[in-house]
Design a protein around this motif. Structure first.
Motif, mmCIF file in Angstrom:
data_model
loop_
_atom_site.group_PDB
_atom_site.id
_atom_site.type_symbol
_atom_site.label_atom_id
_atom_site.label_comp_id
_atom_site.label_asym_id
_atom_site.label_seq_id
_atom_site.Cartn_x
_atom_site.Cartn_y
_atom_site.Cartn_z
ATOM 1 N N GLY A 66 0.789 -1.216 0.000
ATOM 2 C CA GLY A 66 0.000 0.000 0.000
ATOM 3 C C GLY A 66 0.819 1.263 0.000
ATOM 4 O O GLY A 66 0.271 2.350 -0.220
ATOM 5 N N ARG A 67 2.113 1.157 0.252
ATOM 6 C CA ARG A 67 2.992 2.325 0.288
ATOM 7 C C ARG A 67 4.037 2.312 -0.826
ATOM 8 O O ARG A 67 4.380 3.363 -1.368
ATOM 9 C CB ARG A 67 3.711 2.429 1.631
ATOM 10 C CG ARG A 67 2.773 2.574 2.825
ATOM 11 C CD ARG A 67 3.547 2.892 4.107
ATOM 12 N NE ARG A 67 4.482 1.824 4.463
ATOM 13 C CZ ARG A 67 5.799 1.981 4.593
ATOM 14 N NH1 ARG A 67 6.346 3.183 4.396
ATOM 15 N NH2 ARG A 67 6.572 0.964 4.944
ATOM 16 N N PHE A 68 4.561 1.131 -1.144
ATOM 17 C CA PHE A 68 5.600 0.999 -2.154
ATOM 18 C C PHE A 68 5.018 0.392 -3.426
ATOM 19 O O PHE A 68 4.117 -0.454 -3.374
ATOM 20 C CB PHE A 68 6.731 0.086 -1.663
ATOM 21 C CG PHE A 68 7.596 0.651 -0.572
ATOM 22 C CD1 PHE A 68 7.243 1.799 0.122
ATOM 23 C CD2 PHE A 68 8.782 0.012 -0.246
ATOM 24 C CE1 PHE A 68 8.050 2.310 1.131
ATOM 25 C CE2 PHE A 68 9.592 0.511 0.760
ATOM 26 C CZ PHE A 68 9.235 1.657 1.445
ATOM 27 N N THR A 69 5.572 0.785 -4.563
ATOM 28 C CA THR A 69 5.172 0.231 -5.848
ATOM 29 C C THR A 69 6.409 -0.088 -6.669
ATOM 30 O O THR A 69 7.243 0.784 -6.907
ATOM 31 C CB THR A 69 4.281 1.205 -6.630
ATOM 32 O OG1 THR A 69 3.124 1.539 -5.858
ATOM 33 C CG2 THR A 69 3.832 0.569 -7.946
ATOM 34 N N ILE A 70 6.522 -1.332 -7.101
ATOM 35 C CA ILE A 70 7.616 -1.730 -7.973
ATOM 36 C C ILE A 70 7.119 -1.734 -9.416
ATOM 37 O O ILE A 70 5.980 -2.111 -9.690
ATOM 38 C CB ILE A 70 8.182 -3.113 -7.569
ATOM 39 C CG1 ILE A 70 9.457 -3.433 -8.359
ATOM 40 C CG2 ILE A 70 7.142 -4.209 -7.730
ATOM 41 C CD1 ILE A 70 10.189 -4.679 -7.853
ATOM 42 N N SER A 71 7.959 -1.295 -10.329
ATOM 43 C CA SER A 71 7.622 -1.289 -11.739
ATOM 44 C C SER A 71 8.893 -1.490 -12.554
ATOM 45 O O SER A 71 10.003 -1.407 -12.022
ATOM 46 C CB SER A 71 6.918 0.015 -12.141
ATOM 47 O OG SER A 71 7.755 1.133 -11.915
ATOM 48 N N ARG A 72 8.730 -1.768 -13.838
ATOM 49 C CA ARG A 72 9.897 -1.926 -14.698
ATOM 50 C C ARG A 72 9.609 -1.407 -16.086
ATOM 51 O O ARG A 72 8.461 -1.386 -16.548
ATOM 52 C CB ARG A 72 10.348 -3.397 -14.756
ATOM 53 C CG ARG A 72 9.384 -4.340 -15.460
ATOM 54 C CD ARG A 72 9.792 -5.799 -15.238
ATOM 55 N NE ARG A 72 11.078 -6.118 -15.843
ATOM 56 C CZ ARG A 72 11.808 -7.192 -15.545
ATOM 57 N NH1 ARG A 72 11.375 -8.051 -14.628
ATOM 58 N NH2 ARG A 72 12.964 -7.406 -16.159
ATOM 59 N N ASP A 73 10.658 -0.988 -16.755
ATOM 60 C CA ASP A 73 10.602 -0.542 -18.130
ATOM 61 C C ASP A 73 11.681 -1.312 -18.868
ATOM 62 O O ASP A 73 12.859 -0.961 -18.808
ATOM 63 C CB ASP A 73 10.823 0.967 -18.229
ATOM 64 C CG ASP A 73 10.628 1.503 -19.629
ATOM 65 O OD1 ASP A 73 10.675 0.721 -20.592
ATOM 66 O OD2 ASP A 73 10.423 2.726 -19.762
ATOM 67 N N ASN A 74 11.278 -2.372 -19.555
ATOM 68 C CA ASN A 74 12.256 -3.234 -20.215
ATOM 69 C C ASN A 74 12.991 -2.521 -21.351
ATOM 70 O O ASN A 74 14.132 -2.865 -21.662
ATOM 71 C CB ASN A 74 11.582 -4.501 -20.726
ATOM 72 C CG ASN A 74 11.243 -5.471 -19.614
ATOM 73 O OD1 ASN A 74 11.656 -5.285 -18.464
ATOM 74 N ND2 ASN A 74 10.483 -6.500 -19.938
ATOM 75 N N ALA A 75 12.356 -1.546 -21.969
ATOM 76 C CA ALA A 75 13.011 -0.792 -23.023
ATOM 77 C C ALA A 75 14.170 0.035 -22.493
ATOM 78 O O ALA A 75 15.092 0.371 -23.233
ATOM 79 C CB ALA A 75 12.007 0.108 -23.742
ATOM 80 N N LYS A 76 14.121 0.371 -21.200
ATOM 81 C CA LYS A 76 15.175 1.148 -20.569
ATOM 82 C C LYS A 76 16.064 0.306 -19.665
ATOM 83 O O LYS A 76 16.967 0.847 -19.013
ATOM 84 C CB LYS A 76 14.575 2.293 -19.754
ATOM 85 C CG LYS A 76 13.804 3.307 -20.586
ATOM 86 C CD LYS A 76 13.243 4.413 -19.707
ATOM 87 C CE LYS A 76 12.495 5.437 -20.544
ATOM 88 N NZ LYS A 76 11.913 6.516 -19.701
ATOM 89 N N ASN A 77 15.823 -1.000 -19.616
ATOM 90 C CA ASN A 77 16.576 -1.902 -18.744
ATOM 91 C C ASN A 77 16.583 -1.411 -17.299
ATOM 92 O O ASN A 77 17.607 -1.478 -16.608
ATOM 93 C CB ASN A 77 18.010 -2.069 -19.241
ATOM 94 C CG ASN A 77 18.120 -2.949 -20.464
ATOM 95 O OD1 ASN A 77 17.117 -3.401 -21.024
ATOM 96 N ND2 ASN A 77 19.344 -3.203 -20.904
ATOM 97 N N THR A 78 15.438 -0.934 -16.838
ATOM 98 C CA THR A 78 15.365 -0.289 -15.532
ATOM 99 C C THR A 78 14.188 -0.810 -14.722
ATOM 100 O O THR A 78 13.091 -0.993 -15.254
ATOM 101 C CB THR A 78 15.256 1.230 -15.691
ATOM 102 O OG1 THR A 78 16.405 1.721 -16.394
ATOM 103 C CG2 THR A 78 15.191 1.916 -14.338
ATOM 104 N N VAL A 79 14.433 -1.030 -13.436
ATOM 105 C CA VAL A 79 13.386 -1.343 -12.476
ATOM 106 C C VAL A 79 13.330 -0.209 -11.465
ATOM 107 O O VAL A 79 14.362 0.373 -11.110
ATOM 108 C CB VAL A 79 13.625 -2.707 -11.789
ATOM 109 C CG1 VAL A 79 14.939 -2.710 -11.010
ATOM 110 C CG2 VAL A 79 12.459 -3.073 -10.881
ATOM 111 N N TYR A 80 12.121 0.113 -11.004
ATOM 112 C CA TYR A 80 11.902 1.229 -10.103
ATOM 113 C C TYR A 80 11.247 0.756 -8.807
ATOM 114 O O TYR A 80 10.552 -0.250 -8.780
ATOM 115 C CB TYR A 80 10.983 2.275 -10.732
ATOM 116 C CG TYR A 80 11.447 2.791 -12.067
ATOM 117 C CD1 TYR A 80 12.330 3.861 -12.147
ATOM 118 C CD2 TYR A 80 10.993 2.216 -13.255
ATOM 119 C CE1 TYR A 80 12.751 4.344 -13.373
ATOM 120 C CE2 TYR A 80 11.413 2.693 -14.481
ATOM 121 C CZ TYR A 80 12.287 3.756 -14.535
ATOM 122 O OH TYR A 80 12.709 4.237 -15.756
#
Length: 123
Positions: A66-80
């Protein structure tokens, strides 16, 4: 050479927000499950969140739901890792990691690790 490089850590007040980034190189990024772990001073490294290859599935430890959110952008080779409503107990060094093994939240299952980024939350 495989490298995972975290960024975005810093000092914030309780209730504030921060977004961590981890950019990977030297591997086929879309072929890896990505995870975030953290280690507080004097404590063991613990699982925080993970995300599947395409981002369709995520997992969180109870204390950050409820506080943290993980995401990724494979085109940028990046996880957030977006961290909202931060608490002093979130203070830790945060690490990103990569694995091809699914179904485990154990650090030993991860093959590659970043150097870590410090997150400090003041009250």
């Amino acid at each position: 050479q495989v490298q995972l490089v975290e960024s975005g850590g810093g000092l914030v007040q309780a209730g504030g927000s921060l977004r961590l980034s981890c950019t990977a190189s030297g591997l086929t990024f879309s072929g890896y499950i990505m995870g975030w772990f953290r280690r507080a001073p004097g404590k063991e490294r613990v699982f925080v969140a993970s995300i599947s290859y395409t981002g369709s599935s995520t997992s969180y430890t109870d204390s950050v739901k409820g506080r943290f959110t993980i995401s990724r952008d494979n085109a940028k080779n990046t996880v957030y890792l977006r961290m909202n409503s931060l608490k002093p107990e979130d203070t830790a060094v945060y690490y990103c990691a990569a694995t091809r093994s699914s179904g485990s939240h154990q650090g030993s299952e991860y093959d590659y690790w970043g150097q870590g980024t410090q997150v400090t939350v003041s009250s």
